[in-house]
Design a protein around this motif. Structure first.
Motif, short mmCIF file in Angstrom:
data_model
loop_
_atom_site.label_atom_id
_atom_site.label_comp_id
_atom_site.label_asym_id
_atom_site.label_seq_id
_atom_site.Cartn_x
_atom_site.Cartn_y
_atom_site.Cartn_z
N GLU A 278 76.34 -32.52 2.32
CA GLU A 278 75.87 -31.66 3.41
C GLU A 278 74.37 -31.49 3.41
OE1 GLU A 278 78.24 -28.11 3.63
OE2 GLU A 278 80.04 -29.25 4.14
N TYR A 299 79.58 -38.40 6.30
CA TYR A 299 79.47 -37.18 7.10
C TYR A 299 78.03 -37.06 7.59
CZ TYR A 299 79.31 -32.20 8.26
OH TYR A 299 79.13 -31.01 8.90
N GLY A 300 77.86 -36.77 8.87
CA GLY A 300 76.53 -36.83 9.50
C GLY A 300 75.72 -35.58 9.34
N ALA A 301 75.32 -35.24 8.12
CA ALA A 301 74.51 -34.06 7.86
C ALA A 301 73.07 -34.45 7.54
CB ALA A 301 75.09 -33.25 6.71
N PHE A 315 80.48 -39.46 10.93
CA PHE A 315 81.36 -38.56 11.67
C PHE A 315 80.95 -37.10 11.52
CE2 PHE A 315 83.05 -38.57 7.42
CZ PHE A 315 83.59 -37.30 7.23
N THR A 316 81.17 -36.34 12.55
CA THR A 316 81.11 -34.88 12.58
C THR A 316 82.10 -34.41 13.64
OG1 THR A 316 79.30 -34.92 14.19
CG2 THR A 316 78.67 -34.65 11.87
N PRO A 317 82.68 -33.23 13.49
CA PRO A 317 82.57 -32.29 12.37
C PRO A 317 83.31 -32.81 11.14
CG PRO A 317 84.25 -31.56 13.91
CD PRO A 317 83.60 -32.76 14.54
N LYS A 318 83.30 -32.04 10.09
CA LYS A 318 83.92 -32.49 8.85
C LYS A 318 85.42 -32.24 8.88
CE LYS A 318 81.74 -32.42 4.81
NZ LYS A 318 81.16 -31.92 3.54
N ASP A 319 86.10 -33.15 9.55
CA ASP A 319 87.56 -33.15 9.64
C ASP A 319 88.06 -34.19 8.63
OD1 ASP A 319 90.23 -33.71 10.26
OD2 ASP A 319 89.94 -33.35 12.40
#
Length: 368
Positions: A278, A299-301, A315-319
């Motif tokens: 994150e 994850y695209g943070a 990817f987002t959100p964090k599913d």
């Protein structure tokens, strides 16, 4: 970089261009980048040395102590800032050209529940960074994400110069037959590289594994390559979560630090690389995985989408159910996997030696 940095040819007289890094450790992204930059500078005809406060024994032939008088005699000094140190005050008083390269400081709140001393160090680091406003001729982030933080603090002018990466340490590493025999035992290897720290969200890897096991495949092995002793209480939390989910311990491999040849073997035998972090200011392992031909799910943070540059799967959100589905596709859909890997190879051109030399030429042109 500024518009001048986009030119590929800059004519400049030979300079002495030194770099300061607080700690010189082998395998550390900042130190590895500094050595790569030094080699590129020397290839351009510039004199260049690296100076550090602490130096690993196996780097003493490459890195000089900060106490050497030559450390303060460069025509240009590039100071790699990532933590508070006595170098900060010294840099502000240099007579020559001063270039700050900011590698980001993990926000303190990630460590508040696990390591108060690291939390305090992170807060002090950001306070110390602010003291250099007005004391740098140029302030660079190694990503736009980092540059925006410099802009917000009041640095000017600012620019972007990526970390210089030696991907051949992965692509041309010698084979490791014994390790590769273990990794080739039929399980699907899902890789992460980096220290086990709260911002990396290793607990989410454990939760991802539960979804992957339930909905995709039970023949998996999650491998974590990197230090796990930096934040012991956080590592204990991760282990406790594994016990809660009754995860088989042999399917989760925490290797600790490894030599380059072993690291290359882990990449070589990975079916996918996963990042659920994150907070990243750049994230070198994403590019190492690309160079090794490993499809990346991230994850695209923070700076991750910028480093990925449209390659891999971001990817987002964090599913995590969604992530487990994509992970299965990257591993078992040969057509998709091939297309993703080809796109990743194309992305690496942005970090080639030629691009890096262009950045350096443009950086030095005003000082020549």
């Amino acid at each position: 970089m500024t518009p001048a940095a986009e030119r590929t040819e800059v004519s400049a007289a030979a300079l002495s261009v030194h770099q300061w890094v607080p700690a010189a450790h082998k395998g550390d992204a900042i130190g590895d980048s500094a050595r790569r930059v030094r080699d590129l500078l020397r290839a351009r005809g510039h004199a260049s040395e690296i100076f550090a406060l602490t130096i690993d024994d196996d780097l003493r032939h490459e890195v000089r102590p900060f106490t050497a008088p030559e450390a303060r005699r460069g025509d240009v000094t590039i100071f790699h800032f990532a933590l508070p140190s006595p170098m900060t005050a010294a840099f502000a008083t240099l007579p020559g050209g001063r270039v700050l390269q900011y590698h980001n400081i993990t926000p303190a709140h990630f460590f508040a529940d696990y390591a108060p001393h690291i939390c305090r160090l992170a807060m002090l680091g950001r306070q110390e960074l602010a003291t250099l406003v007005g004391h740098a001729d140029l302030a660079l982030g190694d990503s736009t994400y980092n540059r925006e933080e410099l802009d917000a603090l009041g640095f000017a002018p600012t620019g972007v110069m990526p970390i210089a990466i030696d991907l051949e340490r992965i692509t041309r590493a010698p084979r490791r037959p014994a390790l590769e025999k273990i990794l080739g035992d039929g399980l699907i290897n899902i890789l992460f590289v980096g220290r086990i720290a709260p911002n990396k969200r290793i607990e989410d890897h454990i939760r991802l594994a539960e979804h992957y096991k339930r909905y995709v495949d039970s023949h998996y092995r999650f491998i974590f390559v990197g230090r796990h002793d930096a934040v012991p209480s956080y590592y204990a939390t991760v282990r406790a979560l594994m016990e809660k989910y009754q995860m088989p311990a042999d399917r989760f491999w925490f290797t600790g630090p490894v030599p380059n040849a072993d690291l290359a073997a882990f990449y070589r035998h990975a079916s996918a690389y996963v990042s659920l972090s994150e907070h990243e200011g750049f994230c070198v392992p994403l590019l190492e995985a690309m160079a090794a031909g490993v499809p990346v799910l991230a994850y695209g943070a923070a700076a991750v989408p910028e480093t990925m540059g449209g390659a891999g799967v971001v990817f987002t959100p964090k599913d995590l159910e969604f992530a487990a589905e994509w992970l299965g596709r990257l591993i078992y859909d040969d057509t998709l996997r091939k297309a993703i890997i080809e796109g990743q190879y194309a992305r690496l051109e942005a970090f080639s030696d030629a691009r890096m030399q262009a950045h350096l030429d443009a950086l030095l042109a005003p000082f020549a």
